[in-house]
Design a protein around this motif. Sequence first.
Motif, mmCIF file in Angstrom:
data_model
loop_
_atom_site.group_PDB
_atom_site.id
_atom_site.type_symbol
_atom_site.label_atom_id
_atom_site.label_comp_id
_atom_site.label_asym_id
_atom_site.label_seq_id
_atom_site.Cartn_x
_atom_site.Cartn_y
_atom_site.Cartn_z
ATOM 1 N N THR A 42 -6.521 5.132 -1.491
ATOM 2 C CA THR A 42 -6.456 3.985 -2.395
ATOM 3 C C THR A 42 -7.843 3.361 -2.480
ATOM 4 O O THR A 42 -8.775 3.771 -1.793
ATOM 5 N N VAL A 56 -3.927 3.103 3.811
ATOM 6 C CA VAL A 56 -2.661 2.619 3.261
ATOM 7 C C VAL A 56 -1.947 3.798 2.616
ATOM 8 O O VAL A 56 -2.566 4.568 1.871
ATOM 9 N N GLY A 57 -0.664 3.946 2.874
ATOM 10 C CA GLY A 57 0.124 4.908 2.133
ATOM 11 C C GLY A 57 -0.195 6.360 2.442
ATOM 12 O O GLY A 57 -0.828 6.699 3.440
ATOM 13 N N GLU A 58 0.259 7.228 1.531
ATOM 14 C CA GLU A 58 0.164 8.672 1.727
ATOM 15 C C GLU A 58 -1.065 9.284 1.068
ATOM 16 O O GLU A 58 -1.369 10.459 1.308
ATOM 17 N N ALA A 66 2.746 -1.851 -0.109
ATOM 18 C CA ALA A 66 1.495 -1.100 -0.166
ATOM 19 C C ALA A 66 0.419 -1.884 -0.910
ATOM 20 O O ALA A 66 -0.764 -1.845 -0.544
ATOM 21 N N GLU A 69 3.936 -0.722 -5.444
ATOM 22 C CA GLU A 69 4.967 -1.136 -4.503
ATOM 23 C C GLU A 69 4.453 -2.337 -3.708
ATOM 24 O O GLU A 69 3.327 -2.325 -3.210
ATOM 25 N N PRO A 110 -1.645 0.750 -5.490
ATOM 26 C CA PRO A 110 -0.184 0.921 -5.483
ATOM 27 C C PRO A 110 0.539 -0.271 -6.093
ATOM 28 O O PRO A 110 0.126 -1.422 -5.939
ATOM 29 N N ARG A 165 -0.933 10.094 9.366
ATOM 30 C CA ARG A 165 -1.496 9.590 8.111
ATOM 31 C C ARG A 165 -3.009 9.699 8.130
ATOM 32 O O ARG A 165 -3.646 9.494 9.163
ATOM 33 N N THR A 182 -3.111 -3.009 0.682
ATOM 34 C CA THR A 182 -4.356 -2.641 0.004
ATOM 35 C C THR A 182 -5.231 -3.868 -0.214
ATOM 36 O O THR A 182 -6.436 -3.853 0.059
#
Length: 209
Positions: free
Chosen positions: A160, A155-157, A92, A89, A87, A151, A96
């Motif tokens: 990764t 990490v995130g949606e 994120a 951002e 990612p 989730r 990561t």
Amino acid sequence: MSTILYDYELDENGYKVRLLLGALGVAHETVGVDMFPGAEQTRSPLIERNPLGTLPILVDGETVLREAEAILVYLARRHDPAGTWLPGEPGALGQTMAWLVFAARDLQAATLARRTAMFDVPGDAASLEQASRAAFNAMEDHMVLRGIAGRRWFVGESATIADLALFPAFALSRDHGIDHEAYPALRRWMRAVRTLPGFRTMPGIPDYH
């Protein structure tokens, strides 16, 4: 430009890279290395490519890289411009990278425990098991909270490179006597990882999840 992965089939660090190469659909050549018992990576010509004498090694044109986590970052940046796997951002990205450090540092005990059990590498099995369980407990606690929030990934949606870096050490931990029944959140996560496009297995990865 050809991409070559120097790897040992039963090495979990090389498996991390193979997982991402499969997910990204990157055409590549895999060169098998006799890591155990031959220690081929410590001799010429591989020692010239990686003076540390470790695997995996990625050669991508003029670029030569060692360390699985560094290779994951490189491949994600090179072949995934959308930034799905790494990612962009800041929050994120930081999370990561923190899990990549965890994979390389805290999960090293699990790597050594497996090598001690399977390849007679010297090590204190009891201490390595204790450290492995502590790392897995931290992962389990994290994924319990992630599950409560709806989730599926670390990490995130979406998945990764953190997920790919963490997956092998836990998935292969039965090789050194750690059962997965005590880690229900990680079992659910493992099922999710197995559904990723391009997923490939390796000897020792359970298929019952």
